[in-house]
Design an enzyme around this catalytic site. Structure first.
Site, PDB file in Angstrom:
ATOM      1  N   SER A  69      41.213  43.896  49.141  1.00 42.29           N
ATOM      2  CA  SER A  69      42.244  44.039  48.106  1.00 42.29           C
ATOM      3  C   SER A  69      42.222  45.403  47.438  1.00 42.29           C
ATOM      4  O   SER A  69      43.166  45.766  46.745  1.00 42.29           O
ATOM      5  CB  SER A  69      42.095  42.953  47.037  1.00 42.29           C
ATOM      6  N   LYS A  87      38.139  45.172  40.600  1.00 49.09           N
ATOM      7  CA  LYS A  87      39.583  45.354  40.462  1.00 49.09           C
ATOM      8  C   LYS A  87      39.864  46.492  39.481  1.00 49.09           C
ATOM      9  O   LYS A  87      38.970  46.967  38.764  1.00 49.09           O
ATOM     10  CB  LYS A  87      40.253  44.080  39.932  1.00 49.09           C
TER      11      LYS A  87
END
Length: 213
Positions: free
Chosen positions: A133, A170
């Site tokens: 991701s 993230k």
């Protein structure tokens, strides 16, 4: 600072292991001994013991727990090869999701010795990435990322964050009334932190190593 019964028991375990084996228990061993669901609970109690002055922890050293007032090294540390000032000895503590959050898998006593120039700021440990991701930031599955341990982070920084018992890497976005963790891959949706979730910043991303594949 008063210690809880659990923290007193952990302190006793550390003292017993150092006395019997010459080395302290690992975080994984502490978690297993006390039936914790994850190593994060052991880390929480160790942080409390350190704040109370009962122990000290040596950054970048596996099994780096020392009792307060312990003048010398443990027997294992005393016979280990010294690490030069221009290199880092970093424990590989587990894995982190660059995808959907995965259950925390922290506690390996493996470590890597490498030059300080690979990272900025200086990391405290390494985590192995699982998932893609964060690929648009150049972070790929299987990479080892350096993590600088801190609870503080600014919006726009790449962080290692904990949501309940899960760990993820993230891009942090802090709004007026919400916190979001953004992927850097359009195949993944942002993660919005809910008010009833246990959320914490575990550290800042500060560089990576890419093992030969």
């Amino acid at each position: 600072m008063d210690l809880t019964d659990t923290q007193q028991a952990i302190l006793a375990l550390i003292a017993e292991r150092i006395d019997a084996d010459g080395v302290p228990p690992s975080q994984t061993e502490i978690a297993r001994a006390f039936g914790f669901k994850g190593v994060r609970a052991a880390q929480y109690h160790l942080e409390a013991l350190e704040q109370a002055g009962a122990i000290r922890r040596v950054p970048g050293q596996a099994r780096g727990i020392r009792l307060a007032g312990q003048g010398g090294q443990t027997r294992a540390a005393a016979v280990s090869e010294p690490v030069r000032d221009d290199v880092l000895r970093l424990p590989v503590l587990g894995r982190v999701a660059a995808g959907l959050p995965i259950g925390a898998d922290i506690g390996s006593d493996d470590f890597v010795v490498l030059d300080r120039v690979f990272f900025s700021p200086s990391p405290d440990y390494l985590l192995k990435v699982q998932g893609d991701s964060m690929r648009d930031e150049g972070i790929f599955n299987g990479d080892l990322i350096g993590v600088h341990r801190t609870r503080d982070a600014r919006s726009g920084q790449i962080v290692v964050a904990r949501i309940d018992e899960e760990i993820t890497v993230k891009l942090l976005k802090i709004g007026k009334d919400r916190i979001r963790l953004l992927p850097r891959n359009p195949d993944y949706a942002p993660i919005e932190v809910l008010p009833d979730q246990d959320f914490a910043i575990e550290g800042l991303y500060c560089g990576l190593l890419r093992p030969n594949r």
